[in-house]
Design a protein around this motif. Sequence first.
Motif, PDB file in Angstrom:
ATOM      1  N   ALA A  96       0.845  -1.182   0.000  1.00 20.36           N
ATOM      2  CA  ALA A  96       0.000   0.000   0.000  1.00 20.36           C
ATOM      3  C   ALA A  96       0.888   1.241   0.000  1.00 20.36           C
ATOM      4  N   ALA A  97       0.332   2.343  -0.466  1.00 27.34           N
ATOM      5  CA  ALA A  97       1.117   3.571  -0.596  1.00 27.34           C
ATOM      6  C   ALA A  97       0.351   4.771  -0.072  1.00 27.34           C
ATOM      7  N   VAL A  98       1.104   5.681   0.528  1.00 30.54           N
ATOM      8  CA  VAL A  98       0.553   6.947   1.016  1.00 30.54           C
ATOM      9  C   VAL A  98       1.670   7.967   0.958  1.00 30.54           C
ATOM     10  N   PRO A  99       1.354   9.223   0.678  1.00 31.49           N
ATOM     11  CA  PRO A  99       2.433  10.207   0.534  1.00 31.49           C
ATOM     12  C   PRO A  99       2.939  10.827   1.819  1.00 31.49           C
ATOM     13  N   TYR A 100       2.520  10.321   2.979  1.00 28.21           N
ATOM     14  CA  TYR A 100       2.841  11.040   4.204  1.00 28.21           C
ATOM     15  C   TYR A 100       3.846  10.338   5.102  1.00 28.21           C
ATOM     16  N   TYR A 101       3.410   9.405   5.914  1.00 26.19           N
ATOM     17  CA  TYR A 101       4.293   8.804   6.905  1.00 26.19           C
ATOM     18  C   TYR A 101       3.896   7.357   7.114  1.00 26.19           C
ATOM     19  N   CYS A 102       4.841   6.588   7.639  1.00 17.94           N
ATOM     20  CA  CYS A 102       4.573   5.188   7.935  1.00 17.94           C
ATOM     21  C   CYS A 102       3.489   5.070   8.996  1.00 17.94           C
ATOM     22  N   SER A 103       2.587   4.158   8.791  1.00 10.07           N
ATOM     23  CA  SER A 103       1.529   3.893   9.751  1.00 10.07           C
ATOM     24  C   SER A 103       1.141   2.433   9.657  1.00 10.07           C
ATOM     25  N   ASP A 104       0.724   1.863  10.778  1.00 10.12           N
ATOM     26  CA  ASP A 104       0.213   0.499  10.738  1.00 10.12           C
ATOM     27  C   ASP A 104      -1.306   0.491  10.621  1.00 10.12           C
ATOM     28  N   TYR A 105      -1.879   1.652  10.366  1.00  9.61           N
ATOM     29  CA  TYR A 105      -3.325   1.765  10.180  1.00  9.61           C
ATOM     30  C   TYR A 105      -3.635   1.759   8.698  1.00  9.61           C
ATOM     31  N   GLY A 106      -4.286   0.712   8.249  1.00 13.28           N
ATOM     32  CA  GLY A 106      -4.553   0.557   6.829  1.00 13.28           C
ATOM     33  C   GLY A 106      -5.367   1.691   6.236  1.00 13.28           C
ATOM     34  N   GLY A 107      -6.248   2.273   7.043  1.00  9.42           N
ATOM     35  CA  GLY A 107      -7.091   3.353   6.555  1.00  9.42           C
ATOM     36  C   GLY A 107      -6.331   4.602   6.159  1.00  9.42           C
TER      37      GLY A 107
END
Length: 122
Positions: A96-107
């Motif tokens: 999964a990808a997001v432009p912000y920061y590492c998180s263990d929350y899939g949402g």
Amino acid sequence: VQLVESGGGLVQAGGPLRLPCAASGLIVDVYVIAWFRQAPGKEREGVLCISSSGGTTNNADSVKGRFTISRNDNKNTVYLQMNSLKPEDTAVYFCAAVPYYCSDYGGAYEYWGRGTQVTVSS
């Protein structure tokens, strides 16, 4: 944007497996890329993630010392290297990808691959 996982399959306990996550439509060294997994009857679990700077975060104590995450910017691909596999690692693995920061929350993640099945036999 497309994330495509591959490399899954059936492996014996104790063996290794490497899962690539090939990205298109985004550049992996600009995004946070994470690996999640979901075992039958269980909730989705964050495993590892790699930030745009290359820093890594381990979100699952059960994989510490066995799994690592890495990135090949030339191939625009992130890898999950899994060693010393155990039957309890059996799951569908997603990137999964997001432009912000590492998180263990899939949402928190914007883009997801379809997953690849990993089955570890005892």
